[in-house]
Design a protein around this motif. Structure first.
Motif, mmCIF file in Angstrom:
data_model
loop_
_atom_site.group_PDB
_atom_site.id
_atom_site.type_symbol
_atom_site.label_atom_id
_atom_site.label_comp_id
_atom_site.label_asym_id
_atom_site.label_seq_id
_atom_site.Cartn_x
_atom_site.Cartn_y
_atom_site.Cartn_z
ATOM 1 N N ILE A 130 15.850 -47.563 -87.703
ATOM 2 C CA ILE A 130 14.603 -46.813 -87.914
ATOM 3 C C ILE A 130 14.837 -45.416 -87.361
ATOM 4 C CG2 ILE A 130 12.130 -46.710 -87.369
ATOM 5 C CD1 ILE A 130 12.290 -49.793 -87.001
ATOM 6 N N VAL A 131 14.845 -44.437 -88.264
ATOM 7 C CA VAL A 131 15.279 -43.085 -87.885
ATOM 8 C C VAL A 131 14.066 -42.167 -87.751
ATOM 9 C CG1 VAL A 131 16.760 -41.140 -88.535
ATOM 10 C CG2 VAL A 131 17.429 -43.479 -89.180
ATOM 11 N N GLN A 132 13.819 -41.706 -86.543
ATOM 12 C CA GLN A 132 12.698 -40.783 -86.323
ATOM 13 C C GLN A 132 13.225 -39.352 -86.396
ATOM 14 O OE1 GLN A 132 10.049 -41.991 -83.224
ATOM 15 N NE2 GLN A 132 9.163 -39.964 -82.956
ATOM 16 N N VAL A 133 12.791 -38.621 -87.409
ATOM 17 C CA VAL A 133 13.290 -37.256 -87.598
ATOM 18 C C VAL A 133 12.278 -36.271 -87.017
ATOM 19 C CG1 VAL A 133 14.059 -35.513 -89.258
ATOM 20 C CG2 VAL A 133 14.556 -37.934 -89.682
ATOM 21 N N CYS A 134 12.627 -35.681 -85.884
ATOM 22 C CA CYS A 134 11.731 -34.700 -85.255
ATOM 23 C C CYS A 134 12.277 -33.284 -85.380
ATOM 24 C CB CYS A 134 11.474 -35.011 -83.793
ATOM 25 S SG CYS A 134 11.245 -36.710 -83.410
ATOM 26 N N TYR A 135 13.124 -33.033 -86.362
ATOM 27 C CA TYR A 135 13.438 -31.645 -86.729
ATOM 28 C C TYR A 135 12.284 -31.177 -87.608
ATOM 29 C CZ TYR A 135 18.389 -32.285 -85.449
ATOM 30 O OH TYR A 135 19.562 -32.505 -84.786
ATOM 31 N N GLY A 136 12.086 -29.844 -87.643
ATOM 32 C CA GLY A 136 11.010 -29.314 -88.471
ATOM 33 C C GLY A 136 11.268 -29.557 -89.957
ATOM 34 N N TYR A 137 10.230 -29.978 -90.659
ATOM 35 C CA TYR A 137 10.286 -30.074 -92.125
ATOM 36 C C TYR A 137 9.771 -28.751 -92.679
ATOM 37 C CZ TYR A 137 11.234 -35.114 -92.200
ATOM 38 O OH TYR A 137 11.822 -36.337 -92.067
ATOM 39 N N GLY A 138 10.321 -28.323 -93.783
ATOM 40 C CA GLY A 138 9.881 -27.057 -94.360
ATOM 41 C C GLY A 138 11.088 -26.261 -94.786
ATOM 42 N N LEU A 139 10.995 -24.947 -94.679
ATOM 43 C CA LEU A 139 12.124 -24.109 -95.108
ATOM 44 C C LEU A 139 13.351 -24.340 -94.223
ATOM 45 C CD1 LEU A 139 10.335 -20.762 -95.962
ATOM 46 C CD2 LEU A 139 11.404 -22.368 -97.547
ATOM 47 N N ILE A 158 11.205 -42.141 -90.371
ATOM 48 C CA ILE A 158 9.883 -41.663 -89.944
ATOM 49 C C ILE A 158 9.924 -40.140 -89.976
ATOM 50 C CG2 ILE A 158 8.152 -41.717 -88.120
ATOM 51 C CD1 ILE A 158 9.609 -44.180 -86.969
ATOM 52 N N PRO A 159 9.241 -39.518 -90.955
ATOM 53 C CA PRO A 159 9.294 -38.042 -91.052
ATOM 54 C C PRO A 159 8.339 -37.400 -90.051
ATOM 55 C CG PRO A 159 8.044 -38.967 -92.899
ATOM 56 C CD PRO A 159 8.420 -40.135 -92.021
ATOM 57 N N ALA A 160 8.660 -37.536 -88.767
ATOM 58 C CA ALA A 160 7.724 -37.140 -87.707
ATOM 59 C C ALA A 160 7.552 -35.626 -87.606
ATOM 60 C CB ALA A 160 8.212 -37.692 -86.369
ATOM 61 N N SER A 161 8.587 -34.862 -87.989
ATOM 62 C CA SER A 161 8.603 -33.411 -87.821
ATOM 63 C C SER A 161 8.424 -33.024 -86.346
ATOM 64 C CB SER A 161 7.565 -32.744 -88.724
ATOM 65 O OG SER A 161 7.903 -31.377 -88.899
ATOM 66 N N THR A 162 8.123 -31.764 -86.091
ATOM 67 C CA THR A 162 8.102 -31.321 -84.682
ATOM 68 C C THR A 162 6.708 -31.436 -84.062
ATOM 69 O OG1 THR A 162 7.735 -29.118 -85.560
ATOM 70 C CG2 THR A 162 9.966 -29.633 -84.901
ATOM 71 N N GLY A 163 6.662 -31.265 -82.761
ATOM 72 C CA GLY A 163 5.383 -31.135 -82.053
ATOM 73 C C GLY A 163 4.695 -32.446 -81.721
ATOM 74 N N ASN A 164 3.593 -32.313 -80.979
ATOM 75 C CA ASN A 164 2.778 -33.437 -80.544
ATOM 76 C C ASN A 164 3.598 -34.539 -79.857
ATOM 77 O OD1 ASN A 164 0.764 -35.217 -80.079
ATOM 78 N ND2 ASN A 164 -0.243 -34.900 -82.052
ATOM 79 N N THR A 165 4.050 -34.206 -78.664
ATOM 80 C CA THR A 165 4.969 -35.087 -77.942
ATOM 81 C C THR A 165 4.359 -36.468 -77.666
ATOM 82 O OG1 THR A 165 5.998 -33.153 -77.013
ATOM 83 C CG2 THR A 165 6.383 -35.204 -75.846
ATOM 84 N N ARG A 166 3.075 -36.488 -77.372
ATOM 85 C CA ARG A 166 2.446 -37.797 -77.117
ATOM 86 C C ARG A 166 2.583 -38.702 -78.347
ATOM 87 N NH1 ARG A 166 -1.721 -40.036 -74.051
ATOM 88 N NH2 ARG A 166 -2.179 -38.092 -72.989
ATOM 89 N N ARG A 167 2.310 -38.106 -79.516
ATOM 90 C CA ARG A 167 2.400 -38.902 -80.746
ATOM 91 C C ARG A 167 3.845 -39.327 -81.017
ATOM 92 N NH1 ARG A 167 1.621 -35.977 -85.444
ATOM 93 N NH2 ARG A 167 2.187 -37.402 -87.104
ATOM 94 N N GLN A 168 4.772 -38.429 -80.735
ATOM 95 C CA GLN A 168 6.192 -38.775 -80.942
ATOM 96 C C GLN A 168 6.559 -39.993 -80.106
ATOM 97 O OE1 GLN A 168 8.084 -37.298 -83.134
ATOM 98 N NE2 GLN A 168 7.492 -35.150 -83.342
#
Ligand code: DLL
Length: 434
Positions: A130-139, A158-168
């Motif tokens: 299960i791969v959690q990707v917390c790099y930014g999505y976008g450009l 999991i396309p988590a993207s960046t930010g919201n550490t609690r949610r991560q």
């Protein structure tokens, strides 16, 4: 568990790999000569024909490509395919606020996912992960790049993207993430934040971390591994060439395997630009030999490192580059985002209320990068009231943030308070110890 994603390509003999590279190099040079007038003009100027390039030995005859060339041909001038063949566009920041634009055909996107899948398997991941990707999505290429590879591998992404550490952290715990993809500084921050959110490393199931987009040290690796209870891997890439997965280290952790069937690396002397032998440090230059949309010839990455072709214990034949230790230009990487001091300068020059004296201070506070821009105000504004200063501060902060795409602090200072230099102005004070 699979040891290699593409055993044929990853473990072919050096002779086979060289033959494949030469074949692809010739085809790439022919293609850019035919399809990209910018390259054709450059080659014609020095009297070079595609037929003059047969093997890796001939690479040095070819002209370099730089970020400036990409800016001069903004946005699509270096594309080697018509726009209708382009499936995706990404972009990275540039010194003047103009971005460097990159285009991928469908086949390029598949190649990218394949390179990323190879990296994930090299780190020990498989389709059960299960791969959690917390790099930014976008450009930015981090999010979608890591995502494509994990999907090709057959893992759950999991396309988590960046930010919201609690949610991560909640997702990491509740969804049972086993692989974490993010910048190393964010990984360290996540490790530090576990406790704050009522969690310990025993509550999470991470076993692999695929970290990159900024320089980091072996010491940082040890700290991340300890805090998150995983094995950390260093993934390298740049949007101009592909995005993440140009190279990554294997379980031997003795350098990053460059996927040489698609990218031909060279190290050149930063002054003379002459190629250097294995083991010597210089600037990494990459020629793409397996891309359709935007093939680049001898692209100067500005990243400093070395290369070795020595055999690796993992069985992969592909050459290894050292960790990137610095850059040959003034680009800073702040929270994974590329920042050039000249971008900030261009904002300051728009404003009449400030003097053209500024300093950028970068610190690492609680494992996160913090950038403060100190700017001298003009004598006129300073004699005004404080409210005026605050307004100007807020205006500049908003403008810089919109140009760079990251948050910063702006501090206005008294006239003549920033130290003058007799030579080159010292614009950047980087206090980060990594
Ligand atoms: O940072 C692509 C990427 C995303 C790589 C996620 C790895 C993971 P750019 O925004 O174009 O692309 O920035 C490229 O970042 O020239 C290096 O200076 C730096 N960089 C990237 N990976 C590493 C690394 C992405 N592992 C620029 N170590 C590059 C050191 C890195 N520096």
């Amino acid at each position: 568990m699979k040891k290699y994603w593409n055993p044929y390509i990853e473990t072919m003999s050096r002779d086979e790999l060289t033959a494949l590279q030469n074949l692809r190099l010739r085809a790439t040079v022919e293609k850019v000569y035919q399809n990209v007038s910018y390259y054709r003009d450059k080659m014609q100027k020095i009297g070079l024909l595609p037929a003059d390039i047969q093997t890796a030995e001939d690479l040095k005859k070819l002209p370099f490509t730089t970020k400036q060339d990409m800016r001069d041909t903004y946005p699509y001038g270096l594309f080697a395919e018509p726009l209708e063949a382009i499936s995706r566009i990404h972009a990275s920041s540039g010194t003047t606020g103009k971005q460097t634009v990159v285009g991928y055909t469908k086949r390029d996107l598949d190649l990218w996912s394949e390179c990323m899948a190879r990296c994930l398997v090299m780190a020990g991941a498989d389709r059960t992960d299960i791969v959690q990707v917390c790099y930014g999505y976008g450009l930015f290429t981090g999010g979608l790049g890591a995502h494509g590879g994990a999907e090709m591998l057959g893992a759950a992404v999991i396309p988590a993207s960046t930010g919201n550490t609690r949610r991560q952290i909640t997702m990491m715990k509740d969804f049972g993430s086993t692989v974490l993809c993010c910048t190393p500084s964010y990984a360290l921050f996540l490790g530090d934040s576990l406790k704050e959110f009522g969690c310990s490393k025993d509550d999470i199931r991470l076993k692999i971390g695929v970290f990159g987009a900024e320089p980091w040290t072996p010491k940082m690796r040890a700290e991340i591994e300890d805090r998150l209870g995983l094995e950390a891997f260093d993934i390298y890439g740049l949007s101009e060439i592909l995005g993440p997965s140009v190279s990554q280290d294997c379980k031997c952790h003795q350098g990053l395997h460059v996927w040489e069937d698609s990218f031909m690396p060279e190290i050149v002397d930063t002054e003379t630009l002459e190629p250097l032998p294995d083991g010597e440090r210089g600037e990494l230059v990459i020629t793409t030999i397996n891309k359709e949309g935007l093939p680049l010839i001898r692209f100067r990455t500005r990243d400093i490192g070395s290369i070795t072709h020595e055999k690796c214990g993992c069985g992969r034949v592909h050459a290894r580059m050292s960790k990137v230790t610095g850059r040959s230009d003034d680009m800073l990487i702040i929270r994974g985002v590329n920042v050039f001091p000249s971008q900030i300068e261009s904002v300051l020059l728009e404003s009449s209320e400030i003097a053209p004296h500024y300093q950028i201070i970068v610190e690492r506070v609680n494992n996160l990068d913090l950038m403060t821009v100190e700017i001298e105000v003009s004598e006129n504004l300073f004699s005004d009231y404080v409210k005026g200063l605050e307004d100007t501060e807020n205006k500049l902060k908003a403008r810089i943030e919109s140009v760079l795409g990251i948050t910063c602090k702006v501090r206005l200072t008294e006239p003549k308070s920033i130290q003058r230099s007799e030579g080159k102005a010292k614009r950047v004070i980087d206090k980060r110890i990594i």
